[in-house]
Design a protein around this motif. Structure first.
Motif, PDB file in Angstrom:
ATOM      1  N   GLY A 122      11.204  -8.454 -37.304  1.00 55.74           N
ATOM      2  CA  GLY A 122      10.490  -8.025 -38.503  1.00 55.74           C
ATOM      3  C   GLY A 122      11.445  -7.699 -39.637  1.00 55.74           C
ATOM      4  N   SER A 123      12.683  -8.127 -39.513  1.00 56.19           N
ATOM      5  CA  SER A 123      13.709  -7.891 -40.516  1.00 56.19           C
ATOM      6  C   SER A 123      14.297  -9.240 -40.929  1.00 56.19           C
ATOM      7  CB  SER A 123      14.791  -6.977 -39.935  1.00 56.19           C
ATOM      8  OG  SER A 123      15.725  -6.614 -40.924  1.00 56.19           O
ATOM      9  N   VAL A 124      15.350  -9.225 -41.720  1.00 51.84           N
ATOM     10  CA  VAL A 124      15.919 -10.483 -42.211  1.00 51.84           C
ATOM     11  C   VAL A 124      16.981 -11.059 -41.286  1.00 51.84           C
ATOM     12  CG1 VAL A 124      15.331 -10.019 -44.602  1.00 51.84           C
ATOM     13  CG2 VAL A 124      17.552  -9.277 -43.715  1.00 51.84           C
ATOM     14  N   PHE A 125      17.357 -10.341 -40.240  1.00 52.97           N
ATOM     15  CA  PHE A 125      18.242 -10.848 -39.198  1.00 52.97           C
ATOM     16  C   PHE A 125      18.132  -9.940 -37.989  1.00 52.97           C
ATOM     17  CE2 PHE A 125      21.059  -8.400 -42.067  1.00 52.97           C
ATOM     18  CZ  PHE A 125      21.544  -7.427 -41.203  1.00 52.97           C
ATOM     19  N   GLY A 126      18.603 -10.448 -36.859  1.00 49.75           N
ATOM     20  CA  GLY A 126      18.701  -9.634 -35.659  1.00 49.75           C
ATOM     21  C   GLY A 126      20.142  -9.208 -35.467  1.00 49.75           C
ATOM     22  N   ALA A 127      20.349  -7.984 -35.028  1.00 54.71           N
ATOM     23  CA  ALA A 127      21.690  -7.490 -34.704  1.00 54.71           C
ATOM     24  C   ALA A 127      21.670  -7.088 -33.238  1.00 54.71           C
ATOM     25  CB  ALA A 127      22.058  -6.306 -35.583  1.00 54.71           C
ATOM     26  N   GLN A 128      22.613  -7.633 -32.467  1.00 57.17           N
ATOM     27  CA  GLN A 128      22.602  -7.367 -31.041  1.00 57.17           C
ATOM     28  C   GLN A 128      24.007  -7.151 -30.519  1.00 57.17           C
ATOM     29  OE1 GLN A 128      20.639 -10.184 -32.138  1.00 57.17           O
ATOM     30  NE2 GLN A 128      22.555 -11.225 -32.574  1.00 57.17           N
ATOM     31  N   ALA A 129      24.071  -6.389 -29.426  1.00 62.15           N
ATOM     32  CA  ALA A 129      25.336  -6.117 -28.742  1.00 62.15           C
ATOM     33  C   ALA A 129      25.271  -6.733 -27.357  1.00 62.15           C
ATOM     34  CB  ALA A 129      25.567  -4.614 -28.647  1.00 62.15           C
ATOM     35  N   ARG A 130      26.342  -7.391 -26.971  1.00 60.88           N
ATOM     36  CA  ARG A 130      26.406  -8.035 -25.660  1.00 60.88           C
ATOM     37  C   ARG A 130      27.240  -7.171 -24.722  1.00 60.88           C
ATOM     38  NH1 ARG A 130      28.495 -14.092 -25.407  1.00 60.88           N
ATOM     39  NH2 ARG A 130      26.681 -14.287 -26.761  1.00 60.88           N
ATOM     40  N   PHE A 131      26.696  -6.978 -23.517  1.00 60.22           N
ATOM     41  CA  PHE A 131      27.355  -6.183 -22.487  1.00 60.22           C
ATOM     42  C   PHE A 131      27.401  -6.970 -21.185  1.00 60.22           C
ATOM     43  CE2 PHE A 131      25.476  -3.161 -25.394  1.00 60.22           C
ATOM     44  CZ  PHE A 131      26.470  -2.208 -25.568  1.00 60.22           C
ATOM     45  N   ALA A 132      28.371  -6.655 -20.337  1.00 60.19           N
ATOM     46  CA  ALA A 132      28.396  -7.209 -18.983  1.00 60.19           C
ATOM     47  C   ALA A 132      27.205  -6.628 -18.232  1.00 60.19           C
ATOM     48  CB  ALA A 132      29.697  -6.847 -18.283  1.00 60.19           C
ATOM     49  N   ARG A 133      26.446  -7.478 -17.561  1.00 59.02           N
ATOM     50  CA  ARG A 133      25.259  -7.033 -16.821  1.00 59.02           C
ATOM     51  C   ARG A 133      25.607  -5.920 -15.827  1.00 59.02           C
ATOM     52  NH1 ARG A 133      20.106  -8.565 -15.408  1.00 59.02           N
ATOM     53  NH2 ARG A 133      20.119 -10.520 -16.545  1.00 59.02           N
ATOM     54  N   ALA A 134      26.779  -5.994 -15.225  1.00 59.95           N
ATOM     55  CA  ALA A 134      27.191  -4.994 -14.244  1.00 59.95           C
ATOM     56  C   ALA A 134      27.269  -3.589 -14.836  1.00 59.95           C
ATOM     57  CB  ALA A 134      28.538  -5.381 -13.640  1.00 59.95           C
ATOM     58  N   ASN A 135      27.365  -3.487 -16.163  1.00 60.38           N
ATOM     59  CA  ASN A 135      27.479  -2.185 -16.831  1.00 60.38           C
ATOM     60  C   ASN A 135      26.164  -1.689 -17.418  1.00 60.38           C
ATOM     61  OD1 ASN A 135      30.176  -2.318 -16.241  1.00 60.38           O
ATOM     62  ND2 ASN A 135      30.789  -2.991 -18.262  1.00 60.38           N
ATOM     63  N   VAL A 136      25.051  -2.338 -17.074  1.00 60.31           N
ATOM     64  CA  VAL A 136      23.747  -1.984 -17.660  1.00 60.31           C
ATOM     65  C   VAL A 136      22.770  -1.598 -16.556  1.00 60.31           C
ATOM     66  CG1 VAL A 136      21.868  -2.760 -19.151  1.00 60.31           C
ATOM     67  CG2 VAL A 136      24.169  -3.654 -19.516  1.00 60.31           C
ATOM     68  N   ARG A 137      22.052  -0.488 -16.775  1.00 59.68           N
ATOM     69  CA  ARG A 137      20.993  -0.038 -15.865  1.00 59.68           C
ATOM     70  C   ARG A 137      19.693   0.063 -16.656  1.00 59.68           C
ATOM     71  NH1 ARG A 137      25.139   2.737 -15.856  1.00 59.68           N
ATOM     72  NH2 ARG A 137      24.258   4.596 -16.796  1.00 59.68           N
ATOM     73  N   PHE A 138      18.602  -0.385 -16.050  1.00 61.83           N
ATOM     74  CA  PHE A 138      17.296  -0.397 -16.712  1.00 61.83           C
ATOM     75  C   PHE A 138      16.371   0.622 -16.071  1.00 61.83           C
ATOM     76  CE2 PHE A 138      19.047  -4.729 -16.589  1.00 61.83           C
ATOM     77  CZ  PHE A 138      19.283  -4.900 -17.940  1.00 61.83           C
ATOM     78  N   SER A 139      15.481   1.171 -16.885  1.00 65.27           N
ATOM     79  CA  SER A 139      14.491   2.116 -16.393  1.00 65.27           C
ATOM     80  C   SER A 139      13.196   1.898 -17.155  1.00 65.27           C
ATOM     81  CB  SER A 139      14.998   3.552 -16.600  1.00 65.27           C
ATOM     82  OG  SER A 139      14.033   4.481 -16.177  1.00 65.27           O
ATOM     83  N   GLY A 140      12.073   2.022 -16.466  1.00 62.45           N
ATOM     84  CA  GLY A 140      10.768   1.866 -17.098  1.00 62.45           C
ATOM     85  C   GLY A 140      10.183   0.497 -16.825  1.00 62.45           C
ATOM     86  N   GLN A 141       8.990   0.301 -17.315  1.00 57.46           N
ATOM     87  CA  GLN A 141       8.267  -0.953 -17.131  1.00 57.46           C
ATOM     88  C   GLN A 141       8.396  -1.818 -18.379  1.00 57.46           C
ATOM     89  OE1 GLN A 141       6.632  -1.960 -14.299  1.00 57.46           O
ATOM     90  NE2 GLN A 141       7.567  -0.143 -13.394  1.00 57.46           N
ATOM     91  N   GLY A 142       8.757  -3.065 -18.169  1.00 52.39           N
ATOM     92  CA  GLY A 142       8.869  -3.997 -19.284  1.00 52.39           C
ATOM     93  C   GLY A 142       8.013  -5.226 -19.054  1.00 52.39           C
ATOM     94  N   ARG A 143       7.812  -5.967 -20.096  1.00 52.89           N
ATOM     95  CA  ARG A 143       7.163  -7.274 -20.025  1.00 52.89           C
ATOM     96  C   ARG A 143       8.156  -8.278 -20.557  1.00 52.89           C
ATOM     97  NH1 ARG A 143       1.225  -7.861 -21.207  1.00 52.89           N
ATOM     98  NH2 ARG A 143       1.864  -9.918 -20.539  1.00 52.89           N
ATOM     99  N   GLU A 144       8.007  -9.530 -20.143  1.00 55.16           N
ATOM    100  CA  GLU A 144       8.934 -10.571 -20.556  1.00 55.16           C
ATOM    101  C   GLU A 144       8.263 -11.628 -21.408  1.00 55.16           C
ATOM    102  OE1 GLU A 144      10.694 -12.320 -17.082  1.00 55.16           O
ATOM    103  OE2 GLU A 144      12.046 -10.626 -16.779  1.00 55.16           O
TER     104      GLU A 144
END
Length: 131
Positions: A37-59
């Motif tokens: 909803g903006s004029v660009f996306g800004a994202q950070a890339r991380f190694a998957r091994a360093n990321v933990r997820f919590s909660g329910q998501g949809r894909e």
């Protein structure tokens, strides 16, 4: 090692990351403009091994301009994207910078799809450009 927490607007879906991002980038493609909803996306890339997820998501899986597949994980309650993965790069997780709600987050070093960049947008000095 620092830990950062990204979350959706309602806080139900989170991603906790250890350490600094591998790369922070901005994307000016039309799909990122629509997704954010903006004029660009800004994202950070991380190694998957360093990321933990919590909660329910949809894909939602989107096929990009050049055939690449991105699977976006968003909160089914508030709709905010918290993280996504790219086919062929399963060892990484991308997280929208805004999901961290941290004004001190590192700035981008890479900018892509600049041919679709809005004319009034100016990228930081020293950033790598891919048109």
């Amino acid at each position: 090692m620092s830990t950062r927490i990204a979350s959706c607007s309602c806080g139900q879906l989170t991603a906790s990351v250890d350490g600094d991002p591998i790369r922070v980038s901005v994307c000016h493609c039309l799909a990122c403009q629509r997704r954010t909803g903006s004029v660009f996306g800004a994202q950070a890339r991380f190694a998957r091994a360093n990321v933990r997820f919590s909660g329910q998501g949809r894909e939602f899986t989107r096929v990009g301009d050049e055939g690449g597949r991105c699977t976006f994980n968003f909160c089914p309650t508030c709709g905010a994207t918290v993280y996504y993965t790219m086919a062929g790069f399963e060892e990484f997780v991308a997280i929208p910078v805004g999901a961290f709600a941290d004004p001190s987050f590192p700035g981008p070093s890479f900018s892509v799809y600049e041919e679709r960049m809005h004319s009034w947008v100016v990228m930081p000095d020293g950033i790598e450009h891919m048109r």
